[in-house]
Design an enzyme around this catalytic site. Structure first.
Site, PDB file in Angstrom:
ATOM      1  N   ARG A 174       0.859  -1.193   0.000  1.00 55.03           N
ATOM      2  CA  ARG A 174       0.000   0.000   0.000  1.00 55.03           C
ATOM      3  C   ARG A 174       0.892   1.238   0.000  1.00 55.03           C
ATOM      4  O   ARG A 174       0.651   2.212  -0.707  1.00 55.03           O
ATOM      5  CB  ARG A 174      -0.948   0.002   1.213  1.00 55.03           C
ATOM      6  CG  ARG A 174      -1.647   1.341   1.391  1.00 55.03           C
ATOM      7  CD  ARG A 174      -2.934   1.293   2.217  1.00 55.03           C
ATOM      8  NE  ARG A 174      -2.933   0.389   3.348  1.00 55.03           N
ATOM      9  CZ  ARG A 174      -2.258   0.594   4.488  1.00 55.03           C
ATOM     10  NH1 ARG A 174      -1.542   1.686   4.657  1.00 55.03           N
ATOM     11  NH2 ARG A 174      -2.308  -0.305   5.458  1.00 55.03           N
ATOM     12  N   TYR A 193     -17.004  16.101 -14.910  1.00 55.65           N
ATOM     13  CA  TYR A 193     -17.426  14.705 -14.945  1.00 55.65           C
ATOM     14  C   TYR A 193     -18.476  14.460 -13.847  1.00 55.65           C
ATOM     15  O   TYR A 193     -18.321  14.927 -12.717  1.00 55.65           O
ATOM     16  CB  TYR A 193     -16.190  13.821 -14.723  1.00 55.65           C
ATOM     17  CG  TYR A 193     -16.490  12.356 -14.669  1.00 55.65           C
ATOM     18  CD1 TYR A 193     -16.868  11.665 -15.815  1.00 55.65           C
ATOM     19  CD2 TYR A 193     -16.395  11.650 -13.478  1.00 55.65           C
ATOM     20  CE1 TYR A 193     -17.157  10.314 -15.765  1.00 55.65           C
ATOM     21  CE2 TYR A 193     -16.663  10.295 -13.416  1.00 55.65           C
ATOM     22  CZ  TYR A 193     -17.056   9.638 -14.573  1.00 55.65           C
ATOM     23  OH  TYR A 193     -17.326   8.305 -14.512  1.00 55.65           O
ATOM     24  N   ASP A 238      -8.552  18.078 -14.542  1.00 60.30           N
ATOM     25  CA  ASP A 238      -8.772  16.692 -14.952  1.00 60.30           C
ATOM     26  C   ASP A 238      -8.401  16.635 -16.432  1.00 60.30           C
ATOM     27  O   ASP A 238      -9.106  17.169 -17.286  1.00 60.30           O
ATOM     28  CB  ASP A 238     -10.249  16.335 -14.708  1.00 60.30           C
ATOM     29  CG  ASP A 238     -10.587  14.904 -15.127  1.00 60.30           C
ATOM     30  OD1 ASP A 238      -9.898  14.353 -16.007  1.00 60.30           O
ATOM     31  OD2 ASP A 238     -11.565  14.356 -14.581  1.00 60.30           O
ATOM     32  N   LYS A 296      -9.197   5.582 -19.455  1.00 61.94           N
ATOM     33  CA  LYS A 296      -9.553   6.052 -20.788  1.00 61.94           C
ATOM     34  C   LYS A 296      -8.335   5.994 -21.725  1.00 61.94           C
ATOM     35  O   LYS A 296      -7.845   4.918 -21.995  1.00 61.94           O
ATOM     36  CB  LYS A 296     -10.171   7.446 -20.682  1.00 61.94           C
ATOM     37  CG  LYS A 296     -11.172   7.600 -19.513  1.00 61.94           C
ATOM     38  CD  LYS A 296     -12.427   6.771 -19.668  1.00 61.94           C
ATOM     39  CE  LYS A 296     -13.278   6.710 -18.403  1.00 61.94           C
ATOM     40  NZ  LYS A 296     -13.688   7.991 -17.840  1.00 61.94           N
TER      41      LYS A 296
HETATM   42  C1  LIG Z   1     -14.175   8.411 -16.521  1.00 63.65           C
HETATM   43  C2  LIG Z   1     -13.801   9.751 -16.018  1.00 63.65           C
HETATM   44  C3  LIG Z   1     -13.512   9.968 -14.667  1.00 63.65           C
HETATM   45  C4  LIG Z   1     -13.647   8.878 -13.617  1.00 63.65           C
HETATM   46  O1  LIG Z   1     -12.686   7.906 -13.785  1.00 63.65           O
HETATM   47  P1  LIG Z   1     -12.892   6.365 -13.353  1.00 63.65           P
HETATM   48  O2  LIG Z   1     -11.610   5.735 -13.787  1.00 63.65           O
HETATM   49  O3  LIG Z   1     -14.089   5.865 -14.083  1.00 63.65           O
HETATM   50  O4  LIG Z   1     -13.081   6.369 -11.881  1.00 63.65           O
HETATM   51  C5  LIG Z   1     -13.100  11.222 -14.288  1.00 63.65           C
HETATM   52  N1  LIG Z   1     -13.010  12.237 -15.185  1.00 63.65           N
HETATM   53  C6  LIG Z   1     -13.295  12.068 -16.485  1.00 63.65           C
HETATM   54  C7  LIG Z   1     -13.169  13.214 -17.410  1.00 63.65           C
HETATM   55  C8  LIG Z   1     -13.702  10.827 -16.949  1.00 63.65           C
HETATM   56  O5  LIG Z   1     -14.013  10.670 -18.240  1.00 63.65           O
END
Ligand SMILES: *Cc1c(COP(=O)(O)O)cnc(C)c1O
Length: 385
Positions: free
Chosen positions: A50, A102, A174, A199
């Site tokens: 961890r 998001y 983000d 992604k």
């Molecule tokens: C999918 C997404 C998230 C969340 O991520 P997870 O890996 O699904 O927890 C946050 N911000 C954006 C822009 C996203 O497309």
């Protein structure tokens, strides 16, 4: 850590990926929870996974170098990364969030951080003046995305960072949609970058993961403490998958963008398409700003079919493009924001910000672009009422 001038090379070599002990070219998967100690207090650099794991560490130094940050942190999902970053704040603090962040970011603030009296307010970050006017004494940070989902709204990151700095705010971006290959928010003045690595960074729809990178030592120490204390770490195998995915990020993104530009041009010419949102189109309101701050507009497109089309038939008629949540994988995906990603938002509010029932979000993959276009066009035809 060796520094690389060109990101294409850094994607493959940064983060000391060659194993010191064996010379293995690919980072080994250290699938272990604990480490032998040679005596009391005599550790060999690791004590418990961890706290630290060699596979995860390579990924963490890789993303730190790609974003041009001080340190990187890997988590079990994008939301775990965001949660760790938001845990830097205290009760009574307010975070300003962009109007199109998001849905999960909105939800964790609205329903979880709310328990701890960490508050949020929505601000239009695509309008720097409106954003600055929203700053009050209790505001400690701004969290934004550019382009932001699902209308691909572009924010001038440098302008927001400059305004935020005047008021001592932490700027969190983000960067999921563009990745460090196309946009590096820390270089534009942001303090922290978060990613859903699920992604584009992973890129193959085979792993759920999150990353955070910060620009200074003090925040790095706090984030390391939060990561170890709250424990939402990414496992060694998933860390390996991400390292592997990131190696091809450059070639994938080049093709994603090339395809998206062609798909967007074709959709724009299609009479059935009422509106289209993509900052790669010259008449898109975000075109100039995106061009100034990013290498390319990414590969996320939203568009709306006119009322003469049945959206259900459109989705059911697609043969190649897959109806699914998520984005950024090699395969093209579509989703229906009104009932999927943005279903939690009441219809009146949704319609007001442009998330109509006819809106379709497309994550353009790296298949042959004629196949993608042909599939979408035949589904539009089939959907004619
Ligand atoms: C999918 C997404 C998230 C969340 O991520 P997870 O890996 O699904 O927890 C946050 N911000 C954006 C822009 C996203 O497309």
């Amino acid at each position: 850590m060796e520094k690389y001038t060109n990101i294409e090379t850094a994607l493959i070599h940064a983060g000391s990926q060659i194993d010191e002990r064996t010379g293995a070219v690919n980072t080994p998967i250290y699938q272990t929870s604990t480490y032998k100690q040679d005596g009391l207090g005599k550790m060999r650099g690791y004590e418990y996974s961890r706290t630290g794991n060699p596979t995860r560490e390579v990924l963490e130094s890789l993303i730190a170098e790609l974003e041009g940050g001080y340190a990187g942190f890997a988590f079990g999902s994008g939301m775990a990364a965001t949660t760790a970053v938001l845990s830097l704040f205290k009760s009574g603090d307010t975070i300003l969030i962009g109007s199109n962040v998001y849905g999960g970011t909105f939800r964790v603030l609205d329903k979880v951080f709310d328990h701890f009296d960490i508050r949020y307010r929505i601000a239009d970050t695509s309008d720097t003046e409106a954003f600055e006017n929203a700053i009050t004494d209790d505001v400690k940070a701004v969290m934004l995305e550019s382009p932001a989902n699902p209308l691909m709204t572009v924010t001038d990151i440098a302008a927001i960072a400059k305004a935020a700095k005047k008021h001592g705010l932490t700027v969190i971006v983000d960067n999921t949609f563009l990745t460090p290959y196309l946009q590096r928010p820390l270089e534009l003045g942001a303090d922290i970058v978060v990613h859903s690595a699920t992604k584009y960074l992973g890129g193959h729809s085979d792993v759920v993961a999150g990353l955070a990178v910060c620009s200074d030592k003090d925040t790095a120490e706090k984030l390391a403490f939060i990561q170890n204390s709250t424990g939402g770490v990414l496992g060694p195998f998933d860390s390996f998958l991400l390292i592997k995915g990131i190696k091809t990020l450059g070639v994938r993104m080049d093709r994603h963008v090339e395809n998206a530009l062609k798909v967007a041009e074709r959709l724009k010419e299609n009479k059935a398409v009422k509106s289209i949102y993509y900052p790669g189109l010259k008449d898109d309101p975000g075109y100039e700003t995106n061009k100034k701050q990013a290498k390319a507009p990414g590969a996320m497109i939203s568009f709306e079919l006119d009322e003469r089309h049945d959206i259900n038939v459109f989705f059911e008629s697609l043969k190649l493009v897959c109806l699914a949540e998520s984005l950024g994988g090699v395969e093209s995906l579509v989703c229906h924001p009104a009932t999927m990603t943005h279903a939690a938002i009441p219809k009146e509010i949704r319609e007001k910000v442009g998330i109509t029932d006819g809106l379709i979000r497309l994550s353009v993959g790296i298949e042959n672009v004629s196949d993608i276009i042909e599939d979408i066009e035949q589904a539009i035809k089939a959907a004619e009422k």
